[in-house]
Design a protein around this motif. Structure first.
Motif, short mmCIF file in Angstrom:
data_model
loop_
_atom_site.label_atom_id
_atom_site.label_comp_id
_atom_site.label_asym_id
_atom_site.label_seq_id
_atom_site.Cartn_x
_atom_site.Cartn_y
_atom_site.Cartn_z
N SER A 150 0.61 -1.44 -0.16
CA SER A 150 -0.24 0.20 0.17
C SER A 150 0.73 1.13 -0.57
O SER A 150 -0.06 2.32 -0.46
CB SER A 150 -0.96 0.22 1.08
N GLY A 151 2.00 0.86 0.35
CA GLY A 151 3.08 2.41 0.37
C GLY A 151 4.18 2.78 -0.87
O GLY A 151 4.54 3.43 -0.67
N LEU A 152 3.86 1.43 -1.48
CA LEU A 152 4.08 1.05 -2.92
C LEU A 152 3.78 1.79 -4.11
O LEU A 152 4.23 1.86 -5.37
CB LEU A 152 4.74 -0.05 -3.04
N VAL A 153 2.86 2.23 -3.97
CA VAL A 153 1.69 2.63 -5.22
C VAL A 153 1.88 4.31 -5.55
O VAL A 153 2.49 4.64 -6.56
CB VAL A 153 0.59 1.82 -5.64
N ASP A 154 1.09 5.22 -5.00
CA ASP A 154 0.93 6.33 -5.23
C ASP A 154 1.77 7.30 -4.23
O ASP A 154 2.30 8.23 -4.65
CB ASP A 154 -0.24 6.55 -4.81
N VAL A 158 1.74 3.55 4.63
CA VAL A 158 1.27 2.24 4.43
C VAL A 158 -0.65 2.83 5.06
O VAL A 158 -0.35 3.79 6.20
CB VAL A 158 1.82 1.37 5.15
N SER A 159 -1.14 2.14 4.26
CA SER A 159 -2.61 3.02 4.62
C SER A 159 -2.65 2.56 6.48
O SER A 159 -2.39 0.70 6.67
CB SER A 159 -3.70 1.41 3.77
N GLN A 160 -3.41 2.86 6.68
CA GLN A 160 -3.61 2.54 8.03
C GLN A 160 -4.16 1.86 8.89
O GLN A 160 -4.33 0.65 9.30
CB GLN A 160 -4.19 3.71 8.90
N TYR A 161 -5.61 1.22 7.79
CA TYR A 161 -6.28 -0.01 8.01
C TYR A 161 -5.37 -1.14 7.87
O TYR A 161 -5.16 -2.20 8.84
CB TYR A 161 -7.44 0.05 6.80
N ARG A 162 -4.12 -1.29 7.18
CA ARG A 162 -3.41 -2.88 7.09
C ARG A 162 -2.18 -2.22 8.30
O ARG A 162 -1.75 -4.23 8.61
CB ARG A 162 -2.73 -2.61 5.84
N LEU A 163 -2.13 -1.47 8.50
CA LEU A 163 -1.05 -1.26 9.64
C LEU A 163 -1.61 -1.85 10.58
O LEU A 163 -1.23 -2.76 11.18
CB LEU A 163 -0.04 -0.29 9.42
#
Length: 342
Positions: A150-154, A158-163
């Motif tokens: 999620s932190g390698l796209v735009d 990283v997304s807080q949801y995924r974290l």
């Protein structure tokens, strides 16, 4: 195949201590993951090879290839543009060690597990429990890469949801592993009132919810603002908060609201643990001891949280605060296990 052991209590103790070791390794993994996030090292590895990649780059060519991959990432392009190869190596090592430690945990679980099965030390019920832990551990690796992607796209975050999902999974593994270990070690239990059992169960749930809110704070870097306590820059709730639509997004994406929620949940946890401790004073020695450990853990955790906020999230304090959350969860599980009915 080996015959079943005659001393089942001895075998249970061995497996219980092994599970405690795994829990300790996961605890170390959480602390290492905290340092990785806090030092902004987590996006330094832009690919995932969970089976084949055990060794770091061993040649200049390999290092350059790894660096070239990083230079295509949003973090490099938007934050670290112009970073040298030597500077890249400094952030690479923490993420590499974090992933390597995860693989080591997998081996530390899988190899003894296979031995126990071969020796017929594992009955059907325990087999199910250990299989659940093994599955969750494998899933955690997938979730970790899902988070990093999620932190390698735009955006270089990283997304807080995924974290939050990644962190909660680690806490769930520790909670289940500790519970199973206490069962195997035949930890002492005391029959108590239904009221106290409900309170202790509620404590475990509230700790999990508070951890989730803390992960949202970390994912949004919400601890870097409103660095006063107990008020938030002179207000109970910041006037610029709760501005997103639809309204429910504020609890997960609005920085003032997310930090406020974490404060409220942390103080709720403290109040609930204090209540549990007060009720436990009339119980037996084992329950009182566990309640004393729990109240000590929550007091330390609250102090670490406030200090981390007031000092604007220094790495050392923030890492100790994350570690303190694990200790608090373990203490709540320890108490809850001791007061359940057989």
């Amino acid at each position: 195949m080996s015959t079943p052991p005659t001393d089942s209590s001895h075998v249970s103790r061995i497996i219980g201590l092994w599970l405690l070791t795994i829990c300790s390794m996961v605890f170390a993994m959480i602390v290492l993951g905290g340092f990785t996030r806090l030092t902004e090292s987590g996006l330094s590895m832009t690919d995932w090879r969970p089976v084949t990649w055990w060794l770091p780059p061993l040649s200049d060519v390999a290092w350059q290839a790894q660096f070239d991959g990083y230079r295509t990432s949003p973090e490099y392009l938007k934050i670290n543009k112009g970073m040298s190869l030597s500077e890249f190596k400094e952030i690479f090592w923490l993420e590499y060690l974090h992933r390597l430690w995860g693989r080591i945990i997998g081996l530390a679980f899988a190899l003894p597990f296979a031995v126990f099965v071969y020796k017929r030390w594992v009955n059907k019920a325990l087999m199910v429990r250990l299989a659940v832990l093994f599955t969750l551990g494998g899933l955690q690796g997938v979730i970790g890469w899902w988070m990093v992607k999620s932190g390698l796209v735009d955006q270089p975050d990283v997304s807080q949801y995924r974290l939050a999902t990644h962190l909660l999974m680690a806490f769930l593994i520790i909670a289940l592993g500790l519970w199973f270990a206490l069962d195997l070690l035949d930890a002492p239990r005391e029959d108590v009132s239904a009221h106290l059992r409900r309170l202790s169960s509620m404590t475990v749930v509230v700790v999990f919810v508070t951890v989730f809110s803390g992960a949202l704070v970390a994912g949004l870097n919400a601890g870097m603002v409103y660095n006063t306590f107990p008020l938030m820059l002179g207000e109970i709730f910041p006037s610029e908060g709760f501005q997103l639509s639809p309204w429910y997004k504020n609890f997960f994406e609005d920085i003032p609201t997310v930090q406020f929620d974490h404060r409220v949940l942390a103080l709720t946890t403290f109040a609930l643990v204090s209540w549990v401790w007060w009720v436990c004073r009339a119980q037996g020695r084992d329950v009182r001891t566990r309640a004393n450990v729990l109240i000590l853990a929550v007091c330390v955790q609250v102090m670490l949280g406030i200090s981390t906020l007031l000092l604007v999230v220094p790495i050392g304090f923030a890492a100790m605060h994350q570690a303190g959350a694990v200790v608090l969860l373990a203490a709540s599980i320890w108490l809850r296990h001791s007061i359940r009915k057989d």
